[in-house]
Design a protein around this motif. Structure first.
Motif, PDB file in Angstrom:
ATOM      1  N   GLU A 189       0.706  -1.210   0.037  1.00 17.36           N
ATOM      2  CA  GLU A 189      -0.052  -0.144  -0.033  1.00 17.36           C
ATOM      3  C   GLU A 189       0.866   1.348   0.045  1.00 17.36           C
ATOM      4  OE1 GLU A 189      -0.311  -2.570   2.250  1.00 17.36           O
ATOM      5  OE2 GLU A 189      -2.118  -3.296   1.708  1.00 17.36           O
ATOM      6  N   LEU A 246       2.444   1.787  -3.227  1.00 16.49           N
ATOM      7  CA  LEU A 246       1.599   2.058  -4.454  1.00 16.49           C
ATOM      8  C   LEU A 246       1.612   3.742  -4.523  1.00 16.49           C
ATOM      9  CD1 LEU A 246       0.035   0.749  -6.392  1.00 16.49           C
ATOM     10  CD2 LEU A 246      -2.120   0.699  -5.020  1.00 16.49           C
ATOM     11  N   THR A 247       1.656   4.175  -3.391  1.00  8.61           N
ATOM     12  CA  THR A 247       1.628   5.783  -3.340  1.00  8.61           C
ATOM     13  C   THR A 247       2.641   6.498  -3.242  1.00  8.61           C
ATOM     14  OG1 THR A 247       1.393   5.599  -1.022  1.00  8.61           O
ATOM     15  CG2 THR A 247      -0.867   5.533  -2.103  1.00  8.61           C
ATOM     16  N   HIS A 271       2.188  -7.236 -18.947  1.00  9.43           N
ATOM     17  CA  HIS A 271       1.935  -5.971 -18.712  1.00  9.43           C
ATOM     18  C   HIS A 271       2.071  -4.754 -19.646  1.00  9.43           C
ATOM     19  CE1 HIS A 271       1.271  -6.527 -14.462  1.00  9.43           C
ATOM     20  NE2 HIS A 271       2.275  -7.335 -14.406  1.00  9.43           N
ATOM     21  N   GLU A 301      -2.816  -7.785  -4.993  1.00 10.65           N
ATOM     22  CA  GLU A 301      -2.204  -6.640  -4.438  1.00 10.65           C
ATOM     23  C   GLU A 301      -0.968  -6.471  -5.268  1.00 10.65           C
ATOM     24  OE1 GLU A 301      -0.975  -6.577  -0.474  1.00 10.65           O
ATOM     25  OE2 GLU A 301      -2.839  -5.244  -0.203  1.00 10.65           O
ATOM     26  N   ALA A 357      -1.522  -5.253  -8.916  1.00 12.35           N
ATOM     27  CA  ALA A 357      -1.670  -4.031  -9.123  1.00 12.35           C
ATOM     28  C   ALA A 357      -0.515  -3.195  -8.626  1.00 12.35           C
ATOM     29  CB  ALA A 357      -2.645  -3.722  -8.277  1.00 12.35           C
ATOM     30  N   LEU A 358       0.307  -3.521  -7.860  1.00 11.37           N
ATOM     31  CA  LEU A 358       1.576  -2.788  -7.500  1.00 11.37           C
ATOM     32  C   LEU A 358       2.481  -2.774  -8.685  1.00 11.37           C
ATOM     33  CD1 LEU A 358       3.207  -1.432  -5.353  1.00 11.37           C
ATOM     34  CD2 LEU A 358       3.941  -3.572  -4.703  1.00 11.37           C
ATOM     35  N   HIS A 403       1.029  -0.905 -11.614  1.00  7.85           N
ATOM     36  CA  HIS A 403       1.035   0.674 -11.399  1.00  7.85           C
ATOM     37  C   HIS A 403       2.160   1.162 -11.811  1.00  7.85           C
ATOM     38  CE1 HIS A 403      -0.019   4.321  -9.439  1.00  7.85           C
ATOM     39  NE2 HIS A 403       1.103   4.295  -8.812  1.00  7.85           N
ATOM     40  N   HIS A 404       3.293   0.677 -11.039  1.00  8.67           N
ATOM     41  CA  HIS A 404       4.642   1.233 -11.433  1.00  8.67           C
ATOM     42  C   HIS A 404       5.384   0.949 -12.701  1.00  8.67           C
ATOM     43  CE1 HIS A 404       5.064   2.746  -7.423  1.00  8.67           C
ATOM     44  NE2 HIS A 404       4.851   1.707  -6.969  1.00  8.67           N
ATOM     45  N   ALA A 431       3.444   0.809 -15.541  1.00 16.04           N
ATOM     46  CA  ALA A 431       2.769   1.779 -16.411  1.00 16.04           C
ATOM     47  C   ALA A 431       3.440   3.144 -16.362  1.00 16.04           C
ATOM     48  CB  ALA A 431       1.268   1.828 -16.039  1.00 16.04           C
ATOM     49  N   ARG A 432       4.033   3.460 -15.114  1.00 19.00           N
ATOM     50  CA  ARG A 432       5.053   4.693 -14.966  1.00 19.00           C
ATOM     51  C   ARG A 432       6.257   4.936 -15.663  1.00 19.00           C
ATOM     52  NH1 ARG A 432       5.408   5.643  -9.380  1.00 19.00           N
ATOM     53  NH2 ARG A 432       6.213   7.842  -9.880  1.00 19.00           N
TER      54      ARG A 432
END
Lengths: 179, 150
Positions: A105, A108-109, A136, B3, B6-7, B10-11, B13-14
């Motif tokens: 968590e 993620l931020t 991905h 989780e 997703a983690l 998320h990264h 994709a950046r």
């Protein structure tokens, strides 16, 4: 604009996309450049059809992906052998990020070191990086990946999971995690 | 597990798109010019002039037909010879010769009925295509070189 100028503009427009796809699949800048050249030469042979087509980007992506998979199959025949051997070397699937590491968590931020992540991605073994990149970046399904690589669905899932675990270890916040 | 997915997604994709090296465009252009300099028959088949593509298809089909004819004749001869041998040392030589004769007659029939009537047409078509391609090549030589050299 002559044919040569037009083709050069075409290459300049798509070179980053083609090179990035090849680099992430092959993990080697030199091999990625070779494959990118091959793909653009194929595009040149069909330039009359795809030069001004809206489908050019899609065609290039597919051609790059296929060229990379062919390259891996042709020049890295050890692929499957290492792929099987590496099953025992990799940490078990239940092993997650160490307790002292930031939680998912938090990560993620948090702003993370993207260069470290890119390096970690390139450092993954072929059998983990390729399915991970196909999933991905190329948005391929598990089943498509299994078919493309000629391996079982379970192996694809397992390899991608191991790859993600390895990448998560490379994820470190640049600064202190803000709760 | 979700989780983690997703983690990582998320990264990933950046991540910025890796830039192609500055050497890529010159390499590709040099390879394209080398490709253009090659004679048409050393390029991929689908880039050949249409007449030559058709001629190649006809040629391959004719070779396949000839191959099938030769194979079937050989098979018949071999079968005849084998049955003579299998009949034992006492088998009459005349029968073996007769089998060979039959195979030769069949080969002659295949040649006379299937291949020979087509030969003049095949020769005419290939000759016409050669002439058309030669004319096309002469015309292209006047037009195409400007494509890459300018």
């Amino acid at each position: 604009m002559t044919g040569a100028d037009e083709f050069e503009a075409f290459v300049r427009r798509y070179q980053d996309m083609v090179f990035a796809t090849a680099l992430r699949l092959l993990g080697s800048p030199a091999e990625a450049e070779d494959v990118a050249q091959t793909v653009f030469l194929k595009a040149f042979e069909r330039f009359d059809q795809i030069g001004r087509s809206d489908a050019a980007a899609g065609w290039l992506k597919t051609a790059t992906r296929n060229a990379c998979l062919n390259h891996l199959a042709r020049y890295r025949s050890r692929w499957r052998l290492f792929s099987e051997l590496a099953r025992d070397e990799a940490p078990p699937a239940h092993e997650g990020v160490a307790d002292s590491a930031p939680s998912p968590e938090d990560l993620l931020t948090a702003a993370v070191d993207l260069q470290a992540l890119e390096r970690a991605l390139m450092a993954l073994p072929d059998h983990q990086r390729v399915p991970l990149v196909l999933y991905h970046f190329e948005e391929a399904s598990y089943q498509d990946i299994a078919t493309a690589l000629g391996v079982s669905l379970a192996k694809v899932k397992s390899d991608i999971h191991r790859g993600r675990l390895a990448l998560s270890r490379a994820l470190r916040p640049l600064g202190p995690v803000v709760p | 597990m979700r989780e983690l997915e997703a983690l990582v997604a998320h990264h990933l994709a950046r991540l910025p798109l890796p830039r192609a090296p500055l050497t890529l465009v010159p390499r590709v252009m040099a390879a394209a010019e080398a490709w253009m300099a090659r004679p048409w028959y050393r390029r991929a088949w689908f880039t050949w002039p249409a007449g030559w593509q058709a001629a190649a298809v006809v040629l391959v089909a004719a070779m396949a037909a000839a191959g099938v004819g030769i194979l079937s004749t050989g098979w018949l001869a071999a079968t005849g010879a084998w049955s003579s041998v299998a009949a034992g040392p006492g088998a009459p030589l005349e029968r073996w010769v007769g089998e060979l004769d039959a195979a030769a007659i069949l080969a002659r029939v295949v040649w006379t009925v299937l291949v020979e009537p087509l030969l003049p047409y095949l020769f005419t078509v290939v000759s016409l295509m050669c002439a058309a391609c030669a004319a096309g090549a002469v015309a292209l030589n006047r037009v195409v070189p400007g494509r890459m050299s300018s």
